[in-house]
Design a protein around this motif. Structure first.
Motif, short mmCIF file in Angstrom:
data_model
loop_
_atom_site.label_atom_id
_atom_site.label_comp_id
_atom_site.label_asym_id
_atom_site.label_seq_id
_atom_site.Cartn_x
_atom_site.Cartn_y
_atom_site.Cartn_z
N GLN A 508 0.83 -1.21 0.00
CA GLN A 508 0.00 0.00 0.00
C GLN A 508 0.86 1.26 0.00
OE1 GLN A 508 -3.13 0.33 -0.47
NE2 GLN A 508 -3.99 -1.69 -0.11
N ILE A 509 1.93 1.24 0.78
CA ILE A 509 2.80 2.41 0.84
C ILE A 509 3.53 2.62 -0.49
CG2 ILE A 509 4.93 3.30 1.88
CD1 ILE A 509 3.91 2.24 4.56
N LEU A 510 4.04 1.54 -1.08
CA LEU A 510 4.77 1.66 -2.34
C LEU A 510 3.83 2.00 -3.50
CD1 LEU A 510 7.39 -1.23 -2.15
CD2 LEU A 510 7.70 1.19 -1.64
N ARG A 511 2.66 1.39 -3.52
CA ARG A 511 1.69 1.74 -4.56
C ARG A 511 1.26 3.20 -4.42
NH1 ARG A 511 -1.88 -3.78 -3.94
NH2 ARG A 511 -0.64 -5.11 -5.31
N GLY A 512 1.07 3.61 -3.19
CA GLY A 512 0.72 5.00 -2.95
C GLY A 512 1.80 5.95 -3.44
N ALA A 513 3.06 5.58 -3.21
CA ALA A 513 4.17 6.42 -3.67
C ALA A 513 4.19 6.51 -5.19
CB ALA A 513 5.49 5.86 -3.15
N ALA A 514 3.94 5.38 -5.87
CA ALA A 514 3.89 5.37 -7.33
C ALA A 514 2.73 6.22 -7.83
CB ALA A 514 3.77 3.94 -7.84
N TYR A 515 1.58 6.10 -7.19
CA TYR A 515 0.41 6.90 -7.56
C TYR A 515 0.72 8.39 -7.43
CZ TYR A 515 -4.37 8.74 -7.46
OH TYR A 515 -5.52 9.44 -7.73
N LEU A 516 1.30 8.77 -6.29
CA LEU A 516 1.59 10.19 -6.04
C LEU A 516 2.66 10.71 -6.98
CD1 LEU A 516 1.51 10.18 -2.14
CD2 LEU A 516 -0.25 11.02 -3.69
N GLN A 517 3.56 9.85 -7.43
CA GLN A 517 4.56 10.27 -8.40
C GLN A 517 3.87 10.66 -9.72
OE1 GLN A 517 8.39 10.42 -8.47
NE2 GLN A 517 7.39 11.72 -9.98
N ARG A 518 2.89 9.90 -10.12
CA ARG A 518 2.16 10.23 -11.36
C ARG A 518 1.38 11.53 -11.18
NH1 ARG A 518 0.11 5.51 -14.94
NH2 ARG A 518 -1.89 5.65 -13.85
N VAL A 519 0.79 11.72 -10.02
CA VAL A 519 0.09 12.97 -9.73
C VAL A 519 1.06 14.15 -9.84
CG1 VAL A 519 -1.04 14.30 -7.90
CG2 VAL A 519 -1.71 11.92 -8.33
N GLN A 520 2.27 13.96 -9.27
CA GLN A 520 3.25 15.03 -9.31
C GLN A 520 3.70 15.34 -10.74
OE1 GLN A 520 4.14 17.06 -7.18
NE2 GLN A 520 6.13 17.90 -7.74
N LEU A 521 3.86 14.34 -11.56
CA LEU A 521 4.25 14.56 -12.96
C LEU A 521 3.19 15.36 -13.70
CD1 LEU A 521 5.74 11.06 -13.83
CD2 LEU A 521 6.99 13.21 -13.65
N LEU A 522 1.92 15.06 -13.44
CA LEU A 522 0.84 15.82 -14.07
C LEU A 522 0.82 17.26 -13.56
CD1 LEU A 522 -2.02 13.16 -14.05
CD2 LEU A 522 -0.65 13.91 -16.00
N ARG A 523 1.08 17.40 -12.29
CA ARG A 523 1.10 18.75 -11.70
C ARG A 523 2.17 19.61 -12.35
NH1 ARG A 523 3.02 20.17 -5.55
NH2 ARG A 523 2.65 22.41 -5.65
N LEU A 524 3.34 19.02 -12.63
CA LEU A 524 4.41 19.77 -13.27
C LEU A 524 4.05 20.19 -14.69
CD1 LEU A 524 7.50 17.70 -12.04
CD2 LEU A 524 6.80 19.99 -11.28
N GLN A 525 3.05 19.54 -15.26
CA GLN A 525 2.58 19.91 -16.60
C GLN A 525 1.39 20.86 -16.54
OE1 GLN A 525 2.51 16.29 -19.33
NE2 GLN A 525 3.13 15.34 -17.39
N GLY A 526 1.13 21.39 -15.34
CA GLY A 526 0.08 22.38 -15.19
C GLY A 526 -1.29 21.84 -14.85
N VAL A 527 -1.38 20.52 -14.61
CA VAL A 527 -2.69 19.92 -14.31
C VAL A 527 -3.06 20.16 -12.85
CG1 VAL A 527 -3.99 17.77 -14.21
CG2 VAL A 527 -2.37 18.16 -16.08
N LYS A 528 -4.31 20.55 -12.65
CA LYS A 528 -4.84 20.72 -11.30
C LYS A 528 -5.90 19.66 -11.08
CE LYS A 528 -4.00 25.69 -10.88
NZ LYS A 528 -4.62 27.03 -10.66
N LEU A 529 -5.62 18.76 -10.15
CA LEU A 529 -6.55 17.68 -9.82
C LEU A 529 -7.37 18.05 -8.60
CD1 LEU A 529 -4.07 14.71 -10.29
CD2 LEU A 529 -5.87 15.37 -11.88
N THR A 530 -8.45 17.36 -8.40
CA THR A 530 -9.24 17.57 -7.19
C THR A 530 -8.52 16.96 -6.00
OG1 THR A 530 -10.47 15.50 -7.34
CG2 THR A 530 -11.34 17.39 -8.57
N LEU A 531 -8.96 17.31 -4.80
CA LEU A 531 -8.36 16.77 -3.59
C LEU A 531 -8.41 15.24 -3.58
CD1 LEU A 531 -7.14 17.09 -0.76
CD2 LEU A 531 -9.48 17.34 0.12
N GLU A 532 -9.54 14.68 -3.94
CA GLU A 532 -9.70 13.22 -3.96
C GLU A 532 -8.74 12.58 -4.95
OE1 GLU A 532 -10.82 9.29 -3.57
OE2 GLU A 532 -11.09 11.00 -2.21
N GLN A 533 -8.56 13.22 -6.10
CA GLN A 533 -7.67 12.67 -7.13
C GLN A 533 -6.20 12.79 -6.74
OE1 GLN A 533 -9.06 15.10 -10.29
NE2 GLN A 533 -10.88 13.85 -10.70
#
Length: 540
Positions: A508-533
């Motif tokens: 769960q911790i490692l999958r969560g880290a991988a998930y958050l890494q993808r979120v961070q990559l999108l954020r660096l491209q200007g994407v704004k996700l909702t809190l849940e996402q």
């Protein structure tokens, strides 16, 4: 869709539309625009996630199409839990994940914990520290029977006050063919750790060195890290050669390899800790690694891992982003069903918050004033242990302690006369370390230390065995990462102490880290996700 549109709680937006390779299109009909659909696309870690716009709405898809469609505006590649960390670490230890279940003494890191994690592709260290050699051997044989091809490691702890235990542990490791140890609490290199390392060296047919005995060194200071990053000390190697415990070839080969393969930079952890800040410790150890690698040019690069303070996906991702080869968890695993902790202790751990830890005197280095981090919620051990250390500092013998003070600790802490405790201590050390007992017989101060260590030593065993009536004396090693973990899993199935299985928690911790890494990559491209996402929560 207007760039820079204000984010709401149920929509996503993108500030800047980047130019991506031509032909990157998704099927508008399969573009998930609802908040839940975007979340599902992000959770599919095995597939890339592409963001595109159709009919004025931004959505997500996990595949491109070979025909014209909605142009991709941002993307993040596939990233699985097993993709995190250094592939060299995983290959060297024969594991699937860049994760190490750290050793916890007195078999808190139990055989069950090592086996459960090992069968799922995680490395874990058997908590040999504090165990007599026969108990160590019993545990190793069981682990080897369940994990004949590994992976597993055994803890080798520096024991300046009980050298016989360190020596006995190494003898058993060599006898039983243990090929990986986690060296911890070392202040300086000893003959025993050097023997373990050098005795496993041999030369391949091509002239290169085979390292048969791997060492993972857990450190929190650069001066200690340097000792493990450099070759074995020539004086110790010469002494071992003179004693006939290593060969001339092994002595020669020892100059070509470092004392450790992996260096775990241990920050603010449970148990023995210097309470180092993670963000300052990791760069310092990595800089030292780079300096020594440039000087020594080892055939196999030194790897640096990180532990202490890691109890959430965010913390794991921070460590991997800083460049660690692997992450180490301890306190979180102690609360899992496979650990050697009692049910009462695991319940206390599952309720702990980040501020529910404090420092207390350590049993194994009591006379040196070394301290370790323990749980303070639900136990009086920290205060009682500190009381004993204060008396040790103030008086030169048991007899010098004022009678009222002596009666108080006999009644409240020991629940027996100190004379009876001493008689019990004599019997214990006759079997465990007769040399230490002999030294104490001629030194009133050392005798007092052994009597006080009776309480500090048994308090952790009471915690493991669930000793009835001694709950307020349980010594429970824990760091603030446990409180962070408990806050993260609150409201999920992992909130219950009896639902926490170590392999599941690790995933769960490692999958969560991988998930958050993808979120961070999108954020660096200007994407704004909702809190849940933006959030990863444990889910079966």
């Amino acid at each position: 869709m207007n760039a820079g549109r204000e984010q709401t709680m149920d929509t996503i937006s993108i500030d800047t539309k980047h130019e991506l390779p031509p032909g990157w299109n998704v099927d508008p009909g399969k573009l998930g625009t609802a908040a839940g659909q975007v979340k599902s696309a992000l959770l599919d870690l095995a597939s890339p996630v592409y963001l595109a716009e159709a009919h004025g709405q931004l959505g997500a898809a996990n595949a491109l199409v070979p025909f014209p469609g909605a142009p991709v505006l941002a993307f993040a590649g596939a990233l699985l839990a097993e993709d995190l960390g250094d592939p060299a670490f995983k290959a060297a230890h024969g594991v699937k994940y860049a994760y190490h279940g750290g050793a916890m003494a007195n078999a808190i890191a139990s055989e069950n914990l090592v086996i459960a994690l090992g069968k799922q592709g995680f490395l874990c260290s058997f908590g040999c520290a504090g165990l007599v050699p026969d108990r160590v051997e019993e545990g190793i044989r069981r682990i080897q029977a369940e994990l004949p091809d590994g992976p597993y490691a055994c803890n080798l702890i520096h024991a300046p006050a009980e050298e016989a235990l360190e020596r006995g542990a190494v003898e058993r490791f060599l006898k039983l063919g243990v090929h990986t140890v986690e060296a911890s609490a070392y202040l300086g290199l000893t003959e025993h750790i050097v023997l373990y390392r050098v005795a496993g060296l041999s030369r391949k047919s091509d002239g290169s060195v085979t390292i048969g005995n791997k060492v993972i060194a857990k450190i929190s200071r650069t001066e200690t890290a340097r000792r493990f990053m450099e070759p074995a000390p020539p004086k110790i190697v010469a002494r071992l050669l003179e004693q006939g415990r290593i060969t001339a070839e092994q002595a020669q080969l020892s100059t070509l390899v470092p004392m450790a393969d992996d260096i775990t930079a241990e920050a603010d952890s449970g148990g023995h800790t210097d309470n180092r800040p993670f963000l300052t410790l990791i760069p310092s150890i990595m800089a030292l690694r780079d300096e020594i690698m440039s000087e020594r040019n080892y055939a196999i690069p030194l790897r640096v891992g990180g532990g202490g303070g890691i109890g959430t996906p965010e913390a794991a991702l921070a460590a991997f982003t800083m460049g660690v080869a692997y992450v180490v968890l301890g306190s979180v695993n102690q609360a899992c069903i496979e650990s050697g902790a009692s049910e009462h202790t695991r319940k206390l751990l599952a309720e702990a918050e980040m501020a529910d830890v404090t420092m207390a005197p350590a049993a194994d280095m009591f006379e040196m004033g070394v301290r370790l981090q323990v749980l303070k919620r639900g136990t009086m051990f920290p205060m009682r242990a500190q009381k004993l250390y204060d008396l040790y500092r103030e008086y030169d013998s048991i007899e010098a302690i004022p009678k009222p003070e002596r009666l108080k600790i006999e009644e409240q802490i020991f629940r027996a006369s100190l004379d009876d405790i001493w008689n019990s201590t004599i019997g214990f050390f006759r079997q465990r370390d007769p040399e230490m007992l002999e030294r104490a017989m001629s030194s009133p101060k050392r005798k007092m230390a052994l009597i006080f260590r009776w309480y500090l030593g048994l308090s952790s065993r009471w915690s493991n065995s669930g000793e009835k009536g001694r709950e307020l004396d349980y010594q429970i090693w824990a760091g603030p990462s446990l409180g962070a973990f408990n806050a993260w899993v609150k409201g999920s199935y992992l909130e219950a102490f009896d639902a926490r299985s170590a392999p599941d928690v690790a995933l769960q911790i490692l999958r969560g880290a991988a998930y958050l890494q993808r979120v961070q990559l999108l954020r660096l491209q200007g994407v704004k996700l909702t809190l849940e996402q933006r959030t990863y929560r444990p889910a079966r």
